[in-house]
Design a protein around this motif. Structure first.
Motif, PDB file in Angstrom:
ATOM      1  N   VAL A  58      24.204 -22.269 -80.650  1.00 12.89           N
ATOM      2  CA  VAL A  58      23.972 -23.394 -81.229  1.00 12.89           C
ATOM      3  C   VAL A  58      24.646 -24.254 -79.918  1.00 12.89           C
ATOM      4  O   VAL A  58      25.493 -24.443 -79.009  1.00 12.89           O
ATOM      5  N   PHE A  59      24.475 -25.443 -80.339  1.00 14.43           N
ATOM      6  CA  PHE A  59      23.736 -26.850 -79.406  1.00 14.43           C
ATOM      7  C   PHE A  59      24.055 -26.047 -77.595  1.00 14.43           C
ATOM      8  O   PHE A  59      24.657 -26.835 -77.000  1.00 14.43           O
ATOM      9  N   LEU A  60      23.028 -25.042 -78.170  1.00 12.63           N
ATOM     10  CA  LEU A  60      22.265 -25.115 -76.277  1.00 12.63           C
ATOM     11  C   LEU A  60      21.988 -25.573 -75.866  1.00 12.63           C
ATOM     12  O   LEU A  60      22.316 -25.776 -74.936  1.00 12.63           O
ATOM     13  N   GLU A  61      20.938 -27.250 -75.565  1.00 12.85           N
ATOM     14  CA  GLU A  61      20.762 -27.841 -75.014  1.00 12.85           C
ATOM     15  C   GLU A  61      22.176 -28.674 -74.599  1.00 12.85           C
ATOM     16  O   GLU A  61      21.801 -28.528 -73.329  1.00 12.85           O
ATOM     17  N   ASP A  62      23.013 -29.090 -75.173  1.00 12.24           N
ATOM     18  CA  ASP A  62      24.176 -29.626 -74.515  1.00 12.24           C
ATOM     19  C   ASP A  62      24.889 -28.642 -73.264  1.00 12.24           C
ATOM     20  O   ASP A  62      24.955 -29.689 -72.157  1.00 12.24           O
ATOM     21  N   HIS A  63      24.517 -27.807 -73.615  1.00 14.71           N
ATOM     22  CA  HIS A  63      25.499 -26.790 -72.928  1.00 14.71           C
ATOM     23  C   HIS A  63      24.320 -26.890 -71.200  1.00 14.71           C
ATOM     24  O   HIS A  63      24.929 -26.855 -70.506  1.00 14.71           O
ATOM     25  N   LEU A  64      23.266 -26.587 -71.450  1.00 16.56           N
ATOM     26  CA  LEU A  64      21.687 -26.450 -70.371  1.00 16.56           C
ATOM     27  C   LEU A  64      22.345 -27.640 -69.791  1.00 16.56           C
ATOM     28  O   LEU A  64      22.581 -27.739 -68.370  1.00 16.56           O
ATOM     29  N   ASP A  65      22.046 -29.077 -70.494  1.00 15.92           N
ATOM     30  CA  ASP A  65      22.715 -30.258 -69.535  1.00 15.92           C
ATOM     31  C   ASP A  65      23.666 -30.249 -69.068  1.00 15.92           C
ATOM     32  O   ASP A  65      24.040 -31.175 -67.822  1.00 15.92           O
ATOM     33  N   ARG A  66      25.005 -30.092 -69.653  1.00 22.20           N
ATOM     34  CA  ARG A  66      26.521 -29.680 -68.797  1.00 22.20           C
ATOM     35  C   ARG A  66      26.027 -28.831 -67.924  1.00 22.20           C
ATOM     36  O   ARG A  66      27.244 -29.623 -67.252  1.00 22.20           O
ATOM     37  N   MET A  67      25.381 -27.628 -67.753  1.00 20.80           N
ATOM     38  CA  MET A  67      25.748 -26.785 -67.092  1.00 20.80           C
ATOM     39  C   MET A  67      24.764 -27.712 -65.276  1.00 20.80           C
ATOM     40  O   MET A  67      24.945 -27.575 -64.168  1.00 20.80           O
ATOM     41  N   TRP A  68      23.974 -28.182 -65.515  1.00 25.32           N
ATOM     42  CA  TRP A  68      22.613 -28.744 -64.966  1.00 25.32           C
ATOM     43  C   TRP A  68      23.072 -30.040 -64.354  1.00 25.32           C
ATOM     44  O   TRP A  68      23.103 -30.603 -62.910  1.00 25.32           O
ATOM     45  N   SER A  69      24.156 -31.057 -64.827  1.00 28.35           N
ATOM     46  CA  SER A  69      24.913 -31.531 -64.568  1.00 28.35           C
ATOM     47  C   SER A  69      26.200 -31.383 -63.248  1.00 28.35           C
ATOM     48  O   SER A  69      26.666 -31.449 -62.246  1.00 28.35           O
ATOM     49  N   ALA A  70      26.529 -30.480 -63.789  1.00 25.68           N
ATOM     50  CA  ALA A  70      27.978 -29.942 -63.404  1.00 25.68           C
ATOM     51  C   ALA A  70      26.714 -29.828 -61.622  1.00 25.68           C
ATOM     52  O   ALA A  70      27.806 -30.193 -60.627  1.00 25.68           O
ATOM     53  N   ALA A  71      25.728 -28.733 -61.438  1.00 29.49           N
ATOM     54  CA  ALA A  71      25.539 -28.034 -59.995  1.00 29.49           C
ATOM     55  C   ALA A  71      25.022 -29.379 -59.967  1.00 29.49           C
ATOM     56  O   ALA A  71      25.741 -29.142 -58.377  1.00 29.49           O
ATOM     57  N   ALA A  72      24.064 -30.730 -60.600  1.00 22.64           N
ATOM     58  CA  ALA A  72      24.077 -31.306 -59.185  1.00 22.64           C
ATOM     59  C   ALA A  72      25.128 -31.911 -59.092  1.00 22.64           C
ATOM     60  O   ALA A  72      25.387 -32.893 -57.584  1.00 22.64           O
ATOM     61  N   SER A  73      26.597 -32.101 -59.278  1.00 19.60           N
ATOM     62  CA  SER A  73      27.776 -33.203 -59.033  1.00 19.60           C
ATOM     63  C   SER A  73      28.292 -32.392 -57.743  1.00 19.60           C
ATOM     64  O   SER A  73      28.951 -32.959 -57.115  1.00 19.60           O
ATOM     65  N   VAL A  74      28.196 -31.007 -57.474  1.00 18.53           N
ATOM     66  CA  VAL A  74      28.265 -29.728 -56.673  1.00 18.53           C
ATOM     67  C   VAL A  74      27.265 -29.566 -55.251  1.00 18.53           C
ATOM     68  O   VAL A  74      27.816 -28.866 -54.688  1.00 18.53           O
TER      69      VAL A  74
END
Length: 308
Positions: A58-74
């Motif tokens: 459920v809401f997989l794309e939202d979770h993946l987008d958040r993970m990739w944003s986090a990776a970019a942030s760090v």
């Protein structure tokens, strides 16, 4: 049993789950990672948690987008695509023959270091990816009984040193807040922002209802919650007034209802804060309505993906 938003019914099948570490599967008792891992040494890692309902993440794309944003942030370079990580998740679920009522935790650390250090240049392996799937059905006791909160003295920080929206392994300040709440006899901690306004809880996002309006924080100092966003979305779709704004404990104590949101528990009512009963001290009608609208949104997502 510990009472709170993460209470799950005991499921003996979890004793035999297989955990994925960099694509290899291990029994629960054999799933281990090096003490030189960046996540263990300095909390240098990011994570996501999502639910498998009726064969749908459920809401997989939202979770993946958040993970990739986090990776970019760090500044963490992920050597795989969203599609490849999705395949790894599905491979783990298939290895465990899982189709429903599953909570999946995905953790990605920067990798193994050659010596204990903060310096990312001393990392000698690629990112480590751990996927833990467990059968988890939320205990309905929390939903019907409600939870209590205690306002911690630990504040949610500003984005200029550790952005509160970042789902990272560095959670010690939230653990400290929760310990304060537990020692005060509450279930979880309510946390204020650097300006003294209500921000979030230690592991969930916080909402109040006043005069049939839904209030939550501005989002500047709270977790970038997927469920939080979906509640705001369903309010908009159903013409329910919803405001992201600054508000204080003055407003909270006089609220008609309060609730928290999270991927695992959905919407959980809050019946007491700092020893004060909120509203009628029950699972309020408006919270029940919003909870049903959120569950309907999940069902629509499942049907949409099942029907292609």
């Amino acid at each position: 049993m510990v009472h709170g938003t993460h209470n799950a019914l005991d499921d003996p099948r979890n004793r035999d789950i297989k955990i994925s570490i960099n694509g290899e599967f291990f029994k629960r008792e054999d799933a281990k990672i090096s003490v030189f891992d960046s996540g263990y040494l300095v909390g240098d890692g990011i994570w996501e948690a999502l639910r498998l309902h009726h064969g749908v993440l459920v809401f997989l794309e939202d979770h993946l987008d958040r993970m990739w944003s986090a990776a970019a942030s760090v500044g963490m370079t992920l050597p795989f695509s969203k599609e490849e990580l999705t395949q790894m998740i599905w491979a783990t679920l298939e290895e465990n023959d899982m189709t429903d009522h599953v909570h999946v935790r995905i953790m990605v650390t920067r990798g193994i270091k050659k010596t204990p250090s903060q310096d990312p240049r001393l990392t000698i392996s690629g990112p480590n990816v751990v996927i833990i799937p467990e059968y988890k059905i939320a205990d309905s006791t929390s939903k019907h009984k409600g939870i209590s909160l205690f306002t911690s003295t630990i504040r949610r920080g500003s984005p200029d040193y550790l952005d509160p929206r970042l789902n990272c392994h560095s959670k010690l300040h939230e653990v400290q807040a929760l310990i304060q709440a537990i020692e005060a006899g509450a279930d979880e901690a309510l946390m204020l922002d650097i300006n003294g306004f209500v921000s979030t809880c230690n592991a969930t996002n916080f909402f109040i209802i006043k005069n049939n309006e839904v209030w939550t924080s501005t989002g500047q100092y709270c977790m970038n919650g997927i469920t939080r966003g979906k509640v705001i979305e369903v309010c908009g779709r159903n013409n329910i007034p919803c405001f992201q704004k600054d508000f204080s404990l003055f407003d909270v104590y006089s609220a008609d209802e309060a609730f928290v949101t999270g991927t695992f528990g959905g919407l959980t009512p809050v019946v007491k804060i700092d020893g004060r009963i909120i509203g009628e001290g029950t699972y309020g009608n408006k919270t029940q309505e919003l909870s049903q609208l959120y569950e309907d949104l999940i069902q629509n997502e499942i049907e949409k993906l099942q029907n292609g």
